[in-house]
Design an enzyme around this catalytic site. Structure first.
Site, short mmCIF file in Angstrom:
data_model
loop_
_atom_site.label_atom_id
_atom_site.label_comp_id
_atom_site.label_asym_id
_atom_site.label_seq_id
_atom_site.Cartn_x
_atom_site.Cartn_y
_atom_site.Cartn_z
N LYS A 525 -7.28 -4.74 0.50
CA LYS A 525 -5.82 -5.10 0.11
C LYS A 525 -5.23 -6.15 1.12
CE LYS A 525 -5.59 -0.51 1.86
NZ LYS A 525 -4.90 0.12 0.89
N ARG A 526 -3.96 -6.70 1.01
CA ARG A 526 -3.38 -7.49 1.73
C ARG A 526 -3.69 -7.20 3.30
NH1 ARG A 526 -0.82 -11.80 -0.64
NH2 ARG A 526 -0.35 -12.61 1.23
N LYS A 531 -1.18 -1.97 7.49
CA LYS A 531 -2.10 -1.32 6.59
C LYS A 531 -3.36 -0.99 7.64
CE LYS A 531 -0.92 -3.90 2.54
NZ LYS A 531 -0.50 -2.75 1.58
N THR A 633 -1.71 1.59 -4.95
CA THR A 633 -2.44 1.65 -6.12
C THR A 633 -3.93 1.75 -6.22
OG1 THR A 633 -2.06 -0.63 -6.59
CG2 THR A 633 -0.63 1.19 -7.65
C1 NBG Z 1 4.01 -2.85 -2.73
C2 NBG Z 1 3.81 -1.77 -1.74
C3 NBG Z 1 2.58 -0.76 -2.33
C4 NBG Z 1 3.01 -0.35 -3.96
C5 NBG Z 1 3.14 -1.53 -4.63
C6 NBG Z 1 3.50 -1.29 -6.05
C7 NBG Z 1 5.28 -4.84 -2.31
C8 NBG Z 1 6.38 -5.31 -2.09
N1 NBG Z 1 5.08 -3.63 -2.34
O1 NBG Z 1 2.42 0.20 -1.57
O2 NBG Z 1 3.53 -2.27 -0.54
O3 NBG Z 1 1.92 0.41 -4.38
O4 NBG Z 1 4.26 -2.41 -4.11
O5 NBG Z 1 4.60 -0.46 -6.09
O6 NBG Z 1 4.28 -5.80 -2.82
#
Ligand code: NBG
Length: 791
Positions: A525-526, A531, A633
């Site tokens: 993930k980023r 996180k 997700t």
């Molecule tokens: C991201 C959230 C996630 C989420 C996704 C899709 C942004 C600003 N928000 O937790 O950090 O799953 O949006 O809703 O990218």
């Protein structure tokens, strides 16, 4: 229903495109040529379903959904199209008879990385589901010339390099030179708006095919062009550079994706990007609506516009402007109509991510919109008695603007939606109590199970048939086979095949030897403090220490896999990346822990890499500070592919745990409420460190330079941060996390039980399909339905 596609026909068409579209013969064709020829041959088959869908949409004269998003993180499309057409085996066979390998050809396609992370990938999953469900829809966004940067590591540090997906022909799009709109900026309002500068938004359409090619919608991306291509006057005066300036300035607007997911960019160019694509999209929507001859009063009966976060929030005032200034609608009525069309999805509670534009910049760039926002604000304050302003502290607050102009606002998981009500929009929720609803995110099973996990797909098809692909809850039929050891063995054999695929992928990319029987523990993930990749690597070190203390103990072999990019300006996140790479170097070189623990961090994580990593994972790391991850997700993709989660009660983890069963989920950590309480305690992080000898030891090792021998001070800042300002409570959750990891170790070696838990994760993840999510939006927000003829 799709016609069966014969491999001979396909082969004929591949060769035809090679010759006629690419001007190549087989003797000189490169991998790129073959891939492009196959893509064009398949694209030919997309056009008819696409046209039919458009025809049906016009005939129905109903409502279309318009999904406005700054980001669409699509990844590759070739395999997607092949799968939806039912042309996968025909493609394989056609290429084989030409002496080519399908997988190699498919993997040659560059990712369309027009997004940063979850928000952009969700938009891509939604497009897939809208088409699969047969809901007439358009995605609208920007055709960035450079998508998300490429990540390289230099001595463990992240280096960013511009990405160039459009340096090759993008086979899937159709340029529409005739579809273009002027978008103005700056200038003055003298009765009407006279912008000081204008750029042209030019459309490029990509058909988005649904499952079994029953339906296809359109993704329309805008590219910025100058109104005057070349300044001949400057050129004639000998000013060569000056002559290309207008073009360079205009094109800058769609040149590059802002590489930041959770901090506000606050830059003029970003505001221009937002207005650019929103205005072009709305002009296009109103034009289409009028071309069908409807009365402008009925706009909301035909148009549902979803704002993906606040990035397109300027849509409120822009739609009002188009109605008032260009269609003669009265201001009050225009605001009503706009509200009935618009809905807004919030994707984060992080205060630094809530967009606010400096009032001066905003007034200079969009003077007419500022006037309209003043009217909107005045009406909101006067009619509701609310004290929440849109313009405040010399800034325009886009969250408040989006909220006020939307008839529905939604969060993206049950917990997140509740927190939206309690925190960021607390007061507005009191004023408009029915406006906020929840739509828990989902993922498309076509990409995230069917395509990326062939061994598991085959097993599921054999066990329960293929109906699950567009009705994912059918996976619960697998539960009937949970007691069957034959099924569980086959389930784990599929996992093993994916792990072997990943091991050879690693072997190709590096000289690292991976044992496929080790537990594959994955966090992708980023990179962000909330996180908590930091906590993961600290736990890795602590675990390494314990193995070294007792090298002959019964240790469960583990492979720690990290993947993800940090925003280029996010200093702490980049230090965390550096630390992970430094730790990996030391641990992987340690002969004592050789076959017990390894750490890998392949650079440049993207959608395609996720497609290899997720099916191979045993353990999914979802360890954010509770209350911070809106949904997630990736967590759903892992569970669907039979990985167990170690996680906190955050975002959609809560709902995943409820559905897969608490006994099939490794929970630890403070709850969202406890997090808030803990932050009020004096010196909570020092107290937590002092109470944990394990953590103290790890932090001392880092501070002593054990992982940065030539540069012992390298991580002093990071370590100090944990002592003094551990906002994300790494220190407080550390021990719970460590202990839970040991439970995971113990569970993993009980093969039969692990297999059962893994299979139950797959069987019970059906609810997390984005088809379910889109049905929810269609019913609760858009009031639209499917036009699919299911007969
Ligand atoms: C991201 C959230 C996630 C989420 C996704 C899709 C942004 C600003 N928000 O937790 O950090 O799953 O949006 O809703 O990218």
């Amino acid at each position: 229903m799709t016609k069966t596609i014969a491999s001979e026909d396909l082969q004929f068409n591949i060769l035809r495109h090679l010759k006629k579209s690419l001007g190549k013969d087989t003797a000189n064709a490169t991998l790129y040529d073959w891939r492009t020829s196959l893509s064009l041959a398949l694209r030919d088959l997309v056009v008819d379903p696409w046209f039919q869908s458009t025809r049906k949409t016009y005939e129905a004269a109903g409502k279309r959904v318009y999904y406005l998003s700054m980001e669409f993180l699509i990844g590759r499309l070739l395999e997607d199209v092949a799968v939806n057409l039912g042309a996968e085996s025909a493609s394989r066979a056609a290429l084989e008879s030409l002496g080519l390998d399908y997988d190699e050809v498919v993997h040659d396609e560059p990712d369309a990385a027009l997004g940063n992370g979850g928000l952009g990938r969700l938009a891509a999953c939604f497009l897939d589901s809208l088409s699969t469900l047969g809901i007439p829809a358009y995605g609208y966004g920007i055709r960035y010339e450079h998508g998300l940067f490429e990540q390289h590591f230099e001595n463990g540090r992240q280096i960013e390099v511009a990405e160039g997906w459009l340096s090759q022909r993008h086979t899937w799009e159709f340029e529409r030179p005739e579809v273009n709109y002027p978008v103005g900026f700056g200038g003055h309002v003298n009765g009407t708006w006279e912008p000081a500068e204008t750029v042209i938004a030019n459309a490029y359409d990509t058909p988005i095919l649904g499952w079994k090619a029953r339906w296809a919608n359109t993704l329309r991306l805008w590219s910025a062009k100058p109104t005057v291509l070349f300044d001949l006057g400057s050129f004639n005066r000998g000013d060569l550079v000056g002559a290309v300036v207008p073009e360079a300035l205009a094109r800058a607007i769609s040149r590059v994706l802002y590489p930041d997911d959770t901090t506000e960019a606050g830059k003029e160019l970003r505001l221009k990007q937002e207005y650019f694509f929103t205005s072009a999209s709305l002009q296009d929507i109103v034009r289409r609506f009028k071309s069908e001859g409807f009365d402008i009063e009925t706009l909301a009966d035909h148009v549902a516009i979803q704002l993906n976060d606040t990035h397109p929030a300027i849509a409120g005032p822009e739609l009002v402007r188009l109605l008032v200034d260009e269609n003669g609608v009265d201001m009050k009525r225009a605001v009503e109509i706009a509200k009935a069309c618009l809905a807004y999805t919030n994707h984060t509670l992080l205060p630094e991510a809530l967009e606010r534009w400096d009032l001066g910049l905003f007034a200079r760039t969009l003077p007419r919109h500022l006037q309209i926002i003043e009217v909107i604000e005045e009406e909101h304050l006067a009619t509701t008695g609310s004290h929440v302003r849109i313009i405040e502290d010399h800034a325009v607050k886009m969250g408040e603007l989006a909220f006020v102009m939307a008839h529905r606002v939604n969060g993206v998981s049950a917990l997140h939606s509740e927190l939206v009500k309690k925190t960021v929009f607390h007061d507005l929720n009191q004023t408009y109590p029915d406006r906020i609803i929840n739509q828990t995110n989902g993922v498309t099973p076509r990409r995230w199970l069917y395509s990326c996990n062939p061994p598991l797909r085959t097993l599921i098809n054999k066990t329960i048939g293929e109906g699950w692909v567009d009705d994912l809850e059918q996976l619960n039929r697998l539960e009937a086979h949970i007691a069957d050891t034959g099924f569980l063995d086959a389930f784990m054999a599929a996992k093993r095949a994916n792990k072997e695929r990943l091991a050879s992928w690693f072997a190709e990319k590096s000289d690292l030897q991976i044992d496929p029987s080790a537990m594959f523990d994955v966090q992708i993930k980023r990179i962000h403090e909330y996180k908590r990749q930091f906590m993961n690597i600290l736990e890795t070190i602590a675990h390494w220490n314990e193995i070294r203390d007792n090298p002959n103990g019964e240790w469960t072999p583990r492979l720690k896999i990290f993947g993800g990019k940090a925003a280029p300006g996010y200093v702490v996140a980049k230090e965390i990346i550096h630390l992970i790479n430094d730790v990996a170097k030391v641990i992987n070189a340690d002969p004592v822990t050789q076959d017990k623990l390894k750490v890998v961090y392949p650079p440049n994580y993207n959608v395609s890499m996720a497609e290899i990593l997720i099916p191979a994972a045993d353990l999914s790391e979802q360890i954010s500070t509770a209350g911070k991850e809106a949904s997630g997700t990736g967590n759903m993709k892992f569970a669907l592919n039979g990985a167990l989660t170690i996680g906190t009660l955050d975002g959609a983890n809560v709902e995943i745990r409820e559905r897969v069963g608490a006994e099939n989920f490794f929970l630890f950590g403070l709850t969202a409420e406890e997090v808030v309480e803990r932050r009020n305690q004096h010196d909570y992080s020092r107290a937590a460190i002092a109470a944990s000898p394990r953590l103290t030891r790890v932090l001392n090792q880092i501070a002593d330079g054990l992982f940065s021998p030539g540069d012992p001070g390298r991580y002093h800042g990071l370590v100090r941060l944990l002592h003094e300002h551990d906002y994300f409570l790494v220190t407080c959750d550390f021990d719970g996390y460590f202990d839970t990891q040991r439970q995971v170790d113990a569970a993993f070696v009980d093969h039969a039980h692990w297999a059962r838990m893994a299979a139950l994760n797959t069987a019970r993840s059906g609810w997390f399909s984005s088809d379910r999510t889109i049905r929810g939006y269609a019913q609760d927000i858009w009031n639209t339905s499917s036009l699919l003829d299911r007969s």
